[in-house]
Structures are given as C-alpha cells and as structure tokens.
Design a protein around this motif. Sequence first.
Motif: not given
Length: 250
Positions: A49-56, A203-216
């Motif tokens: 989760l830390a790497t996702l928050a950092a964008g790694s 995300d697959v449908a192309g809807w707007p996502q929150a920042p760092r969607p993979d984190f959530w």
Amino acid sequence: MTPAVRDRSARRNGWAQPTASGTVAPTPARLRCGTAALTAFALVAVADLATLAAGSDAGHTLLKPLLMPLLAAYATLRRGPRLLTAALLLGWGGDILLLSDADPAFLTGMASFAVGHVCYLTLFRRYGVRSRPRAAFVATTYAAALVVTVALLWPDLPPDMRVPVAGYSLLLTAMALGATGLGLTAAAGGALFLLSDTLIATDVAGWPQAPRPDFWVMLTYIAAQALLARAVLTGAEGSVLTSGSATARR
C-alpha cells in the motif's frame, strides 16, 4: 495416505496434536509459524500500500504476488479448510494475471477469482447460519445494487467485456451475500470484496477515478481477503468443536 496415517505422521513431526473430540489441532510450533506468516502478510500488505501511495509500480509488481501465498500459508498452518487455501491461491492467480494490461489476462484473472468465489460460497454454506427475515432484506439490497451497478456500467464497458463483467458481478454479489451468513466479519469482507472489484469495473468502463485508484482497490481487497479468511477459520474451528469430527477439514 489415509487421514489417520497422515494425522499420526503429523503428530510425530510435532505439527499436530489430538483434541478431546478426536480432531487434530495445531501445536504451539505450528501456531507460531502461522503467526509468523500472518505477520509477514501484514508487513507486505503495508509495504504494498505504501508503494501504491508513492506511485511505485515496480514495488507493487514485486509485492502484490506475495500477499495471498502468505495468507494461504497462515490458513494452512491453522489447519483451515482446504477450500479456504484454494480460494486464496485462486485469488493469487488472479492477482498475478491482473498485473497485465492485456484483455486475455484480465479475463483469465477474472475467471480465477470467480472460481475462488465458488470456493467461498461452498464454505459459507458449510459453516454459515442465517435468519430468514434478515436474509431477505440483505438479499434484496444486494440484488438492487447488482442491477443498478451493471445497468450503469453496461453502456461504457467495451463490448467484449460486458457479458463477462455482468456474469462475474452476479457471482461476486452472490459471494458477498453468502458471506453475511457467517457473521459480521465475513459480511464486511464480502462487502469490501464487492467494493474493490466494483472500483476495477469503473476503471474498465473509463469512469473518472479517485487519485491513486490502485491504492483503494488494493486496500479494500487486502482487507476483504483477510476478513474472509479470519471468518472462515473461526467458523471451521467452531464447527469442529461442535461436531467433534474432522469433517471441517474437507
């Protein structure tokens, strides 16, 4: 190897001991190893989760495949049902496949998760207890959520993804509903799993996502699998104590 021979072998190796009911319970050594596996799972989860928050992305690619094997090891060391280990390892297969952006890998990963949900549904039926009035209300709520979600997503999904996503959503919702029969812990796990995969679908449908969607997505997914594993282990242990038999190990 028959169950009796296997259990005698396990006792000789110090990994299991008989209980008053005739079942085989984990020894202190096995419990310590299980605690170590669970601790490792928690540490890897925090690091992921830390790497996702950092964008790694590189860190996530390295850490994500470690999560479910560690949780499966914990379940196995606690002598959990084999179907629980299977469900977690099927999730591991889905995790690895979803690291790829290719559509075939996504669909295969979704199929792996779907089989895992069937394992969970079997476990919920085996250990769960449900009151009819509450079940009817919860079932209606989940059914309404399924219909609304699929109807909203359908126009924006790629044409070749619509039927697979709808079918998977039906099975996922059934799993989340089934989890409610195993108590609040399992119910929370099922709901979080549903939320996590719904975020992926948007995300697959192309809807707007929150920042760092993979984190959530990963936060809700990790919590879901941990809660479901804990609930099934508790249900299985309670079933063994109640029945006085080894059938919960099937």
